[in-house]
Enzyme design. Structure first.
Site, mmCIF file in Angstrom:
data_model
loop_
_atom_site.group_PDB
_atom_site.id
_atom_site.type_symbol
_atom_site.label_atom_id
_atom_site.label_comp_id
_atom_site.label_asym_id
_atom_site.label_seq_id
_atom_site.Cartn_x
_atom_site.Cartn_y
_atom_site.Cartn_z
ATOM 1 N N SER A 189 -14.292 -22.613 -40.064
ATOM 2 C CA SER A 189 -14.282 -22.093 -41.428
ATOM 3 C C SER A 189 -15.653 -21.522 -41.793
ATOM 4 C CB SER A 189 -13.839 -23.197 -42.394
ATOM 5 O OG SER A 189 -13.488 -22.663 -43.650
ATOM 6 N N ASP A 242 -2.771 -19.022 -41.476
ATOM 7 C CA ASP A 242 -3.894 -19.423 -42.329
ATOM 8 C C ASP A 242 -3.807 -18.712 -43.675
ATOM 9 O OD1 ASP A 242 -6.402 -20.030 -43.465
ATOM 10 O OD2 ASP A 242 -7.362 -20.085 -41.502
ATOM 11 N N HIS A 267 -5.074 -23.304 -41.852
ATOM 12 C CA HIS A 267 -6.494 -23.620 -41.960
ATOM 13 C C HIS A 267 -6.706 -25.117 -41.721
ATOM 14 C CE1 HIS A 267 -10.318 -21.817 -43.082
ATOM 15 N NE2 HIS A 267 -10.637 -22.928 -43.724
#
Length: 407
Positions: A240, A337, A370
């Site tokens: 991330s 995601d 994610h």
């Protein structure tokens, strides 16, 4: 000796402060109050997490529509359960296919990990058995700490090194729970891994994040041999926001703008980069999601407007910093995601492949969301295996190149 240029961004003027007061909303005032609280004597430094929590709340509110939409789609789309199962079942085959041409075919002839039903985060204590030393200082700030992951016994030869950068929307930079499955896997392969904390917004605006990352790299180059690591092979990986920082660090070796806290001559180059569901573009506002993200950067992370300071955002964008001499890259992203849409990774990989002379691998995991490496046991083992294969190949190639130079 020539004085090093002051690359710090100028502070706000009275005009900019007045403009902010006129345009600020409730969230901005809450954020400013939480940051101001950290300057209180005695207790101020203990209140820094308040600023991070406030900023994370702002980030969460901005992503709520995407979360809700994804959840509704997941719950009510006919046949979605079977689709998800097929996507998970395809993980090993997709990963192996993506690595062909990146690592030798013989290295791919392995038994890939079986999908696990248990979320990787539940195995944190098991993974932490590979932590060799905890809370080692890599800089002068109390926040600049790292954990050393490695096997108890190492070969006589120095072990290759991987620095792991945790995510957290640039407002949380803690090493707890993040990257455990990957570092445990690499440690069992004989690697030395360094999992770092770094300072974050809003109390430490950009570019403090990348400055801390560069400090950790320089520390590894100078000190990791004390823990059995090879100072001549230091790679970096992140998830991330950490994926963004890893990519930026890899593309900006020894950039004075990003290592102003380091002594002149510090080595911040890395030998390989792994970006996992990272954000690679801080400039593009072509979609609602990207415009919302840039607004978050302006208000919370950078605290500068892109219209007035476009160069800050350009220099912080890995996609704008690609070049022919980039180190080998492996980019991993999930097609499902909703926090950082997969197009970020696709665009970055396409541009990097068009310019870099080094290998650029790309693994797109079907349906993965994610943070899958912490919550999705069906995919995490494959991801760790793929990264291990990639890093081993890069390390092997570099070792062979060094051996030829000696001859």
């Amino acid at each position: 000796m020539t004085a090093r240029p002051d690359t710090r961004y100028p502070g706000p003027t009275m005009t900019t402060r007045l403009r902010w007061l006129m345009k600020a909303g409730p969230a901005d005032y809450m954020l400013a109050m939480s940051v101001a609280a950290t300057s209180l004597p005695v207790i101020g430094r203990h209140l820094e997490p308040l600023g991070g929590a406030t900023a994370m709340g702002i980030w969460g509110v901005r992503h709520t529509p995407d979360f809700v939409t994804a959840a509704v789609k997941s719950w009510f789309t006919p046949g979605i359960g079977e689709v998800k199962k097929q996507e998970r079942d395809a993980t090993n085959a997709v990963t192996e296919a993506a690595l062909r041409g990146v690592v030798p075919a013989k290295d791919l002839d392995i038994t890939w990990p079986s999908p696990e039903r248990t979320p990787p985060v539940w195995k944190a204590l098991e993974h932490r058995r590979n932590v060799y030393r905890s809370s080692v200082r890599y800089g002068d700030s109390p926040s600049q700490l790292l954990d050393v992951w490695r096997p108890k016994e190492l070969p006589v030869e120095p072990a290759p090194v991987m620095i792991f950068l945790p995510g957290g929307a640039w407002v949380h930079g803690g090493r707890i729970l993040q990257g455990y499955a990957l570092m445990s896997h690499l440690a069992e392969m004989g690697w030395v891994c360094l999992s770092i904390d770094y300072r974050v917004a809003p109390n430490h605006p950009w570019p403090q994040h990348i400055t801390d990352v560069k400090t950790a790299i320089a520390w590894a180059r100078a000190n990791v041999d004390k823990f059995g690591g090879d100072r001549d092979f230091v790679s970096v990986a992140g998830t991330s926001a950490g994926g963004h920082l890893a990519a930026l660090a890899g593309l900006t070796p020894n950039d004075p703008d990003m290592q102003r806290d380091l002594p002149e001559g510090s080595d911040t180059a890395v030998d390989a980069v792994v970006g996992i569901y990272g954000r690679y573009d801080w400039q593009d506002k072509s979609t609602v999601e990207r415009a919302r993200f840039v607004d978050f950067l302006e208000r919370v992370v950078v605290k500068r407007k892109i219209a007035r300071h476009p160069e800050i955002f350009r220099k912080a964008s890995p996609i704008a910093r690609t070049h022919a001499s980039a180190p080998p890259f492996l980019v991993i992203h999930g097609s499902g995601d909703t926090v950082i849409p997969v197009q970020q990774a696709r665009d970055f990989v396409e541009k990097l492949r068009g310019e870099s002379r080094s290998v650029v691998g790309y693994v797109e995991l079907p349906g993965a969301g994610h943070g899958f490496d912490m919550t999705d046991g069906a995919r995490t083992g494959s991801m760790a295996t793929a990264i291990g294969l990639f890093l081993n190949e890069v390390h092997r190639n570099q070792a062979m190149a060094r051996a030829k130079q000696v001859i």
